[in-house]
Write a protein that holds these residues in place. Structure first.
Motif, PDB file in Angstrom:
ATOM      1  N   THR A   1      -3.184   0.583  -3.616  1.00 43.73           N
ATOM      2  CA  THR A   1      -2.612  -0.744  -3.323  1.00 43.73           C
ATOM      3  C   THR A   1      -1.755  -0.722  -4.862  1.00 43.73           C
ATOM      4  OG1 THR A   1      -4.508  -1.684  -2.079  1.00 43.73           O
ATOM      5  CG2 THR A   1      -2.991  -3.166  -3.454  1.00 43.73           C
TER       6      THR A   1
ATOM      7  N   ASP B   1       0.946  -1.171  -0.093  1.00 42.59           N
ATOM      8  CA  ASP B   1      -0.066  -0.233   0.096  1.00 42.59           C
ATOM      9  C   ASP B   1       0.901   1.202  -0.050  1.00 42.59           C
ATOM     10  OD1 ASP B   1      -2.578  -1.442   0.181  1.00 42.59           O
ATOM     11  OD2 ASP B   1      -2.201  -1.675   2.244  1.00 42.59           O
TER      12      ASP B   1
ATOM     13  N   CYS C   1      -4.729   7.038  -0.762  1.00 45.07           N
ATOM     14  CA  CYS C   1      -4.079   5.548  -0.634  1.00 45.07           C
ATOM     15  C   CYS C   1      -4.157   4.736  -2.083  1.00 45.07           C
ATOM     16  CB  CYS C   1      -4.806   4.699   0.691  1.00 45.07           C
ATOM     17  SG  CYS C   1      -4.632   5.756   2.197  1.00 45.07           S
TER      18      CYS C   1
END
Length: 62
Positions: free
Chosen positions: A37, A23, A35
């Protein structure tokens, strides 16, 4: 923490980012966080993409 910097219309914008496992957490100039991934993405490039989005939103507000 790492930092990315972009210039747009003569102004310099910077954001810090940290990678935690897969992340990425990006802290934008206004203090907000984004954020992602990563799933194999380059962390620096992903952070720059968030910073570009931030700059784009600022210029659309004008």
């Amino acid at each position: 923490m790492e930092e990315v910097t972009l210039e747009h219309e003569g102004k310099t914008y910077s954001a810090t980012y940290v990678q935690v496992d897969d992340d990425l957490i990006v802290c934008l100039p206004d203090g907000s966080e984004r954020c992602t991934t990563l799933r194999g993405l380059n962390p620096e490039q992903a952070a720059k993409s968030h910073l570009r989005g931030y700059i784009g939103a600022l210029t659309r507000k004008r």
